[in-house]
Design a protein around this motif. Structure first.
Motif, PDB file in Angstrom:
ATOM      1  N   ASN A   1       1.121  -1.079   0.393  1.00 30.34           N
ATOM      2  CA  ASN A   1      -0.234  -0.134   0.069  1.00 30.34           C
ATOM      3  C   ASN A   1       1.066   1.197   0.529  1.00 30.34           C
ATOM      4  O   ASN A   1       1.005   1.940   0.764  1.00 30.34           O
ATOM      5  CB  ASN A   1      -0.966  -0.379   0.821  1.00 30.34           C
ATOM      6  N   PHE A   2       0.845   1.544  -1.283  1.00 27.64           N
ATOM      7  CA  PHE A   2       1.759   2.157  -1.441  1.00 27.64           C
ATOM      8  C   PHE A   2       1.167   3.568  -2.054  1.00 27.64           C
ATOM      9  O   PHE A   2       0.985   3.206  -3.181  1.00 27.64           O
ATOM     10  CB  PHE A   2       3.876   2.256  -2.088  1.00 27.64           C
ATOM     11  N   TYR A   3       1.426   5.352  -1.999  1.00 26.87           N
ATOM     12  CA  TYR A   3       1.896   5.967  -2.972  1.00 26.87           C
ATOM     13  C   TYR A   3       2.427   7.528  -2.868  1.00 26.87           C
ATOM     14  O   TYR A   3       2.355   7.421  -2.193  1.00 26.87           O
ATOM     15  CB  TYR A   3      -0.552   6.290  -3.183  1.00 26.87           C
ATOM     16  N   ILE A   4       2.048   7.828  -3.536  1.00 32.36           N
ATOM     17  CA  ILE A   4       2.803   9.060  -4.201  1.00 32.36           C
ATOM     18  C   ILE A   4       1.456  10.023  -3.550  1.00 32.36           C
ATOM     19  O   ILE A   4       0.835  10.224  -4.845  1.00 32.36           O
ATOM     20  CB  ILE A   4       3.958   9.344  -4.960  1.00 32.36           C
ATOM     21  N   ALA A   5       1.626  11.129  -3.523  1.00 29.54           N
ATOM     22  CA  ALA A   5       0.323  12.248  -3.617  1.00 29.54           C
ATOM     23  C   ALA A   5       1.228  13.365  -3.595  1.00 29.54           C
ATOM     24  O   ALA A   5       2.285  13.891  -3.252  1.00 29.54           O
ATOM     25  CB  ALA A   5      -0.582  12.281  -2.038  1.00 29.54           C
ATOM     26  N   LEU A   6       0.570  14.636  -4.694  1.00 27.04           N
ATOM     27  CA  LEU A   6       1.319  15.359  -5.305  1.00 27.04           C
ATOM     28  C   LEU A   6       0.453  16.443  -4.699  1.00 27.04           C
ATOM     29  O   LEU A   6      -0.902  16.388  -4.490  1.00 27.04           O
ATOM     30  CB  LEU A   6       1.266  15.769  -6.819  1.00 27.04           C
ATOM     31  N   TYR A   7       1.256  17.333  -4.262  1.00 28.00           N
ATOM     32  CA  TYR A   7      -0.290  18.723  -3.999  1.00 28.00           C
ATOM     33  C   TYR A   7       0.037  20.018  -4.686  1.00 28.00           C
ATOM     34  O   TYR A   7       1.255  20.136  -5.041  1.00 28.00           O
ATOM     35  CB  TYR A   7       0.776  18.738  -2.281  1.00 28.00           C
ATOM     36  N   ASP A   8      -1.209  20.520  -5.050  1.00 25.75           N
ATOM     37  CA  ASP A   8      -1.236  21.095  -5.609  1.00 25.75           C
ATOM     38  C   ASP A   8      -1.764  22.681  -4.128  1.00 25.75           C
ATOM     39  O   ASP A   8      -2.802  22.183  -3.991  1.00 25.75           O
ATOM     40  CB  ASP A   8      -2.445  21.307  -6.965  1.00 25.75           C
ATOM     41  N   LYS A   9      -0.524  23.609  -5.166  1.00 29.93           N
ATOM     42  CA  LYS A   9      -1.098  24.093  -3.869  1.00 29.93           C
ATOM     43  C   LYS A   9      -1.726  25.701  -4.466  1.00 29.93           C
ATOM     44  O   LYS A   9      -2.916  25.853  -2.928  1.00 29.93           O
ATOM     45  CB  LYS A   9       0.804  25.011  -3.160  1.00 29.93           C
ATOM     46  N   ASP A  10      -1.960  25.970  -5.427  1.00 26.06           N
ATOM     47  CA  ASP A  10      -3.463  26.709  -5.566  1.00 26.06           C
ATOM     48  C   ASP A  10      -4.572  26.578  -4.726  1.00 26.06           C
ATOM     49  O   ASP A  10      -5.697  26.912  -4.845  1.00 26.06           O
ATOM     50  CB  ASP A  10      -3.523  26.969  -7.195  1.00 26.06           C
ATOM     51  N   SER A  11      -5.347  24.342  -5.710  1.00 25.95           N
ATOM     52  CA  SER A  11      -6.068  24.556  -5.036  1.00 25.95           C
ATOM     53  C   SER A  11      -5.924  23.341  -3.932  1.00 25.95           C
ATOM     54  O   SER A  11      -7.311  23.247  -2.978  1.00 25.95           O
ATOM     55  CB  SER A  11      -7.290  22.999  -5.650  1.00 25.95           C
ATOM     56  N   GLY A  12      -4.688  23.033  -3.038  1.00 27.41           N
ATOM     57  CA  GLY A  12      -4.863  22.748  -1.385  1.00 27.41           C
ATOM     58  C   GLY A  12      -5.109  21.252  -2.043  1.00 27.41           C
ATOM     59  O   GLY A  12      -5.739  20.426  -1.055  1.00 27.41           O
ATOM     60  N   MET A  13      -5.823  21.210  -2.869  1.00 29.40           N
ATOM     61  CA  MET A  13      -5.897  19.691  -3.075  1.00 29.40           C
ATOM     62  C   MET A  13      -4.659  18.367  -3.454  1.00 29.40           C
ATOM     63  O   MET A  13      -3.390  18.832  -3.917  1.00 29.40           O
ATOM     64  CB  MET A  13      -6.268  18.821  -4.619  1.00 29.40           C
TER      65      MET A  13
END
Ligand code: ADP
Length: 932
Positions: A570-582
Motif C-alpha cells: 500500500n504505497f502511493y505518492i500524493a502530489l500537492y497542488d498549492k493553488d487548489s489545496g488538493m
C-alpha cells in the motif's frame, strides 16, 4: 840327483834341441814332460817350467809325485802303473798340481816310452784346466741352487714351448693354479678351460696370455695382474705374471718361455679393503660437516692430514697450516683476541683433561666483523702420539639462538601488547575451537556485539546467526577456515534485543599455546550494507527517471524498487497542488482505498505536506488525531501509517506514503529513514518528469489550440447562424398575411427559442471573455444549498421528462449544514451546467444529483447513465472549446464552453471539479466548495 845323471839329462836335452824337438814342444801351449821309470822328470818344455815356476836345471830329475795333490795320488799312480805294464795310453786324467799359484787342475794325456823295447818311462802332455774345473763346479753348484729354488720358491714358474705347451712347472705353480704337474703338462695357453681376466674384469683370450705375448714379441711381458678362475675353489686367484722369452744362441725367435706367477689374491684383497677403508675415511672426512686436522705432536707439532672443511671453516689456505703458529695467525685476525684464546686453549690442553678440550662458539672475524661462529674440540690420541682437532661451523645455530633470545623478549612484549589490544579492541574478537566451534575466549567487544554482558553469557548462548544463516553454516565456515585458511564473509546476526545486524567476519586459523584455534574478528557493517542498498535504490530511481516516459510509470518503478527494502503493498505518492489545496495521486496501488484526489486540509497526507516532516504513526494515534479534529478520516483505517514529505527546494510538493492494514510492525524507524533517504531523489524525479510532461503538454496544447480555433470559428458561425437563421427565416414568414393564428404562434415560439439559444451562446462567450480578462468578481452571500438543488431540479424536471429521462435529487444536506456563504449565482451556474450536460448527453436512463459534506468541503455530484467520456478526454473537456467528441458535435449542440466556465467558477470558489466516467455507461461529475 847325481851330477852325472844331470849332465846326461842336459846332454840329452842338447840333442833334442838339435833334433828340433824342443822347439816343437814349446810351440804347443801345453805342458810337455817326460818321466823316467822312476817317476822323475827327464824333460820339461818352457810351458812346464812356467807352470811349476822353476828353471829346467831345478826341475829336471825331480819326482813328479812331489807336485801331485795327495788326494789324486792313488788314481794317478794306478794309471801310470797300468801304462807301464800294459803300454796303454793315459787319456784325460785330471789331477791337481802344486804350483806357486796353488793347486791347479791339469788334464793329462800320456804315452809310454820304450827304448830298445824296454819301457823307460812316459811322455805326457797336460793342460791347465783349473778354470774349466772351477766353472764346472760353480755351474753345478748354481744348478743345484736353481733347482732348489725352483722347487721351494713361493712364486710359481711355468715353462712353455713355443707353441704354448706347458712342459714344466714348479710346486708353487701347482699349488697356485690348483693343478698337478701332470695336469699342467700338455695344457696350452690356448686351452679354453683357462679363464683369465684383467683387473677390470675383461676376459683375456688365450693368445694374449702374457707367455704367448712374450713368445710373439720376444720381449719380457709383465709384471701384469691377471685373474685366473680356479674351478675347484670356484673363485679367481689374482696373479702377478711376468713372462720371459728364452732364445737359443744365434736365434732371434724364442723357442721357450717361462712365466713367473705370484699369487697376489690376498694382497689384492687387502689392497681393495684398504682402498675401501681409505675411500670411506676420505669420504667421511670430506663429507662430514666437521673440519678435521690430524697433528703429530712429537718432536714438533705438525699437521699430518687436514680436510677441506677445516680450511673452509677457518677460511684458510692449506699453506698457512704448515705450523701451529701460522694457523693461529691466519685464523684469528685480532691479535689481542688471538692471544687470549691461545693461552686458554693451551692451558686447557696442558691439563690433559679431555673435557676441557672443547671451545664452543668462538667468533671468527673478518675486517673486525663477525662472519661466523665455530666450535672447536681437540681429541688427544696419546698412544698414537696424535692430536685430532675438530671444528664445526655453528653460525646458524648461534644466530638462531640469538634470534630466539631476541624474539623471546619481543614475544613477551608482544603478548602484553596483544592482550591489551585484544581486551580493548573495538573489533569483536572471538576465539573458537577449530572442530566444535565452542567459544574459548572473546574480548569485550565480542560479547557486547551480541548484547551479552560477559564471556560466560556468550559461551552459554546461541548467537550463531540469523536467517538465512544457521549455526550449522557457522560451524561449517569455522571448519573450512581450519582446513583451507582464512575465510572472509558477510553474516547476519541477531542481538539479545532482537535487533538484527550485519557483520563482516574474518575467520583465521591461529595457534595459541600450541593449540590450533580459529580467530573470528568481526565488525558491524549494517550501516554500510544499508547505505549500499539505499544507494542502489537511489541509483535505480534516478535511472528510472531517464527511461520512463510518464509519471505514472515512474512512480510504479519507484514502488517496485522500494519493495526490496520495505513493504510497498500500500504505497502511493500524493502530489500537492498549492493553488487548489488538493492532493492527487497520479498512480496508486492500495488494497482498499481508491481515492485519486482529495483536499489536503485535515488529511494525514496533508499534515505531512503542511508540516514538511515525516509522520510515522499507528492506529491508536490516528484515532486520537481524528477525535481531536486535527484530521478527518478519509478512506479505511490502517494499523500503521508512514508518510514522508517530498521537497522541492523549500517547498513541499507532496508526500510518499506507505500503510499497512494488518501488521502494526510492518514499518519501523528504518523504513522511515529509507523513505526520507530516497525522498529527495523522488522529488527530483517527479519534478523532472513533470517538466517533461508539461513540455509535451504545452506542445500538444499549442497544436491543439490551433485546431480548436478553427473548429471554434466553424462551430461558432454555426451556433450563431442557426438561431439567427431561425429568427430571420421565421420573421420573414411572419410577414405573410395569410398565416393562421396557430401558425403565427408556432413561428413566434421558434423565434423566441432561437433568440434564447443565441443569447445563451453570447452569454457563454461573454462569460469566458470576462473570466479570461479577470473581470469576474466573487459575490459572496449566504445561501441555502438545498434550496438551490431543489430549484435546479424543478427547472430541469420537465425537460428531462420530455426526453424520457428520470431526474433525481437523491442526496441533500442535513439541515444544519445547508446554509453556506458563497457566490450563489456561480454555484447555480455550475450546477445548471452539469445537469444540463447530463440531460444533453444521456439518451435514456436516469440522472441523479446531490451534495454531501465531506470534511471541510461540500462535495456535489451529478451522475448520469449517458454516453460517457473516453479516458483521454476527461481532462480536456474542462478546457475551453473542447467537446468530448469533436467529430460528433452536430448531434449534441454546444460550443464546449460550459465546463471550462464551470471549472473557472469552482476554482474561484476554492474548490475542485473532476469527472469519473465510463464510456457507454455514464459519467459522474464532482465538484467541491469549501464549507467556509
Ligand atoms: P458543450 O456546450 O459542448 O456541452 P461543455 O463544456 O459543457 O460544452 O462540455 C464539453 C464537452 O464535454 C461536451 O461537448 C461533451 O462532449 C462532454 N460532456 C459534458 N458533459 C457530459 C456528460 N454528462 N456526458 C457525456 N459527455 C459530456
Amino acid at each position: 840327483m847325481a851330477e852325472k845323471a844331470k849332465r846326461d839329462l842336459l846332454e840329452e836335452l842338447r840333442k833334442l834341441k838339435e833334433e828340433g824337438y824342443d822347439t816343437i814342444a814349446n810351440l804347443t801351449g801345453d805342458i810337455i814332460v817326460r818321466v823316467d821309470e822312476e817317476g822323475c822328470w827327464t824333460y820339461l818344455n818352457d810351458t812346464a817350467c812356467e807352470f811349476w815356476d822353476g828353471s829346467r836345471e831345478e826341475l829336471l830329475g825331480r819326482s813328479f809325485a812331489d807336485y801331485l795333490h795327495p788326494g789324486d795320488m792313488e788314481k794317478t799312480f794306478a794309471s801310470v802303473l797300468k801304462t807301464s805294464q800294459s803300454g796303454s795310453l793315459i787319456k784325460d786324467l785330471v789331477n791337481r798340481q802344486k804350483t806357486p799359484l796353488g793347486w791347479r787342475f791339469v788334464q793329462w794325456n800320456a804315452t809310454p816310452l820304450y827304448r830298445d823295447g824296454k819301457y823307460i818311462g812316459f811322455q805326457s802332455t797336460g793342460r791347465d784346466i783349473t778354470r774349466y774345473k772351477q766353472m764346472e763346479e760353480s755351474l753345478r753348484e748354481s744348478e743345484e741352487k736353481h733347482r732348489r729354488l725352483f722347487e721351494t720358491m713361493s712364486q710359481g714358474v711355468l715353462y712353455q714351448l713355443a707353441d704354448g705347451h706347458i712342459f714344466s712347472a714348479n710346486p708353487a705353480a701347482e699349488r697356485i693354479l690348483g693343478l698337478s704337474l701332470d695336469q699342467l703338462k700338455g695344457k696350452t695357453s690356448m686351452d679354453p678351460r683357462w679363464k683369465m681376466i684383467t683387473e677390470e674384469g675383461e676376459r683375456v683370450p688365450g693368445d694374449e696370455h702374457p707367455a704367448m705375448l712374450a713368445l710373439k714379441t720376444g720381449e719380457i711381458v709383465g709384471p701384469v695382474t691377471r685373474g685366473v678362475f680356479i674351478p675347484e675353489r670356484n673363485e679367481y686367484v689374482w696373479l702377478s705374471v711376468t713372462a720371459t722369452p728364452l732364445f737359443l744362441p744365434g736365434e732371434d725367435k724364442p723357442y721357450q718361455v717361462y712365466a713367473v706367477i705370484d699369487d697376489i689374491t690376498a694382497k689384492k684383497r687387502n689392497e681393495e679393503k684398504l682402498r675401501k677403508q681409505q675411500r670411506l675415511t676420505t669420504t667421511i672426512l670430506e663429507k662430514l660437516p666437521i673440519g678435521i686436522a690430524v697433528n703429530t705432536m712429537e718432536p714438533m707439532p705438525k699437521v699430518e692430514l687436514i680436510n677441506d672443511n677445516f680450511t673452509r671453516i677457518y677460511d684458510l689456505n692449506k699453506d698457512s697450516l704448515s705450523t701451529t703458529v701460522s694457523f693461529w695467525e691466519a685464523a684469528y685476525e685480532d691479535e689481542h683476541f688471538r692471544e687470549k684464546l691461545k693461552s686458554r686453549v693451551f692451558s686447557d690442553m696442558e691439563s690433559g683433561d679431555p673435557e676441557r678440550m672443547q671451545w664452543p662458539d668462538i667468533p671468527i672475524t673478518k675486517n673486525g666483523k663477525i662472519v661466523r661462529y665455530v666450535s672447536a674440540r681437540n681429541i688427544p690420541l696419546e698412544e698414537e702420539g696424535l692430536m685430532i682437532s675438530t671444528v664445526m661451523d655453528v653460525t646458524k645455530r648461534k644466530q638462531a639462538e640469538e634470534e630466539l633470545l631476541k624474539s623471546k623478549d619481543k614475544a613477551e612484549e608482544l603478548q602484553l601488547r596483544f592482550k591489551t589490544l585484544f581486551e580493548k579492541s573495538p573489533v569483536s574478537i572471538i576465539i573458537h575451537d577449530k572442530d566444535s566451534g565452542e567459544v574459548i575466549d572473546a574480548n569485550q567487544a565480542g560479547f557486547i556485539a551480541y548484547g551479552f554482558n560477559s564471556l560466560e553469557e556468550l559461551q552459554a548462548n546461541n548467537f550463531w546467526g540469523e536467517s538465512p544463516y544457521s549455526a550449522t553454516d557457522a560451524l561449517n565456515l569455522i571448519r573450512k577456515a581450519s582446513r583451507e585458511g582464512t575465510q572472509v564473509f558477510e553474516w547476519k546476526s541477531i542481538k539479545t534485543s532482537g535487533e538484527t545486524f550485519w557483520e563482516l567476519v574474518t575467520l583465521t586459523p591461529i595457534t595459541i599455546d600450541n593449540v590450533e584455534r580459529i580467530l573470528a574478528t568481526s565488525i558491524d557493517i549494517t550501516r554500510q550494507k544499508q547505505k549500499e542498498q539505499w544507494e542502489k535504490i537511489l541509483y535505480e530511481i534516478a535511472n528510472a527517471t531517464f527511461v520512463t516516459s510518464d509519471l505514472e510509470e515512474l512512480i510504479a518503478q519507484i514502488k517496485e524498487h522500494l519493495s526490496g527494502l520495505i513493504n510497498t503493498s500500500n504505497f502511493y505518492i500524493a502530489l500537492y497542488d498549492k493553488d487548489s489545496g488538493m492532493l492527487s495521486i497520479p498512480y496508486e496501488h492500495d488494497e482498499k482505498d481508491n481515492i485519486y484526489s482529495w483536499l489536503a486540509d485535515k488529511s494525514m497526507t496533508g499534515l505531512v505536506v503542511k508540516e514538511g516532516k515525516a509522520w510515522f504513526i499507528h492506529k491508536r494515534e490516528i484515532e486520537e488525531l481524528v477525535q481531536s479534529g486535527k484530521i478527518d478520516m478519509i478512506g479505511n483505517m490502517c494499523e500503521v501509517w508512514l508518510g514522508v514529505p517530498l521537497f522541492m527546494g523549500q517547498e513541499v510538493i507532496g508526500a510518499i506514503v506507505v500503510q499497512d492494514y494488518h501488521d502494526p510492525q510492518a514499518y519501523n524507524t528504518e523504513s522511515r529513514e529509507i523513505l526520507e533517504f530516497i525522498s529527495n531523489q523522488v522529488s527530483l524525479a517527479i519534478q523532472r518528469q513533470r517538466i517533461f510532461e508539461d513540455l509535451v503538454k504545452a506542445k500538444d496544447k499549442a497544436q491543439e489550440s490551433d485546431r480548436l480555433k478553427s473548429a471554434f470559428l466553424a462551430n461558432m458561425s454555426h451556433e450563431i447562424r442557426t438561431p439567427m437563421n431561425g429568427i430571420m427565416g421565421f420573421a420573414e414568414l411572419l410577414q405573410d398575411p395569410n398565416l393562421s393564428d396557430e401558425q403565427q404562434r408556432k413561428y413566434f415560439q421558434v423565434i423566441e427559442r432561437s433568440g434564447d439559444r443565441l443569447l445563451n451562446v453570447i452569454d457563454d462567450i461573454v462569460d469566458v471573455s470576462r473570466i479570461e480578462a479577470g473581470l469576474i468578481d466573487l459575490n459572496l452571500a449566504g445561501s441555502n444549498i438545498n434550496d438551490q438543488l431543489e430549484y435546479v431540479y424543478n427547472f430541469f424536471e420537465p425537460e428531462a421528462k420530455g426526453r424520457g429521462l428520470k431526474l433525481d435529487l437523491s442526496v441533500k444536506l442535513p439541515h444544519k449544514w445547508a446554509n453556506v456563504y458563497t457566490d450563489r449565482e456561480k454555484l447555480f451556474a455550475v450546477l445548471t451546467n452539469l445537469v444540463k450536460n447530463a440531460i444533453k448527453y444521456t439518451p435514456r436512463g436516469r440522472i441523479e444529483f446531490g451534495c454531501r459534506k465531506e470534511g471541510s468541503f461540500y462535495k456535489f455530484f451529478v451522475r448520469d447513465t449517458g454516453i460517457g467520456i473516453p479516458g483521454d478526454r476527461r481532462q480536456a473537456i474542462f478546457d475551453r472549446f473542447v467537446q468530448a467528441d469533436i467529430e460528433d458535435k452536430q448531434a449534441m449542440q454546444g460550443v464546449g464552453l460550459g465546463l471550462s466556465i464551470s471549472k473557472a467558477y469552482v476554482e474561484m470558489l476554492g474548490g475542485q471539479i473532476w469527472v469519473e466516467s465510463e464510456p457507454g455507461k455514464g459519467s459522474v461529475f464532482y465538484f467541491t466548495i469549501p464549507v467556509h
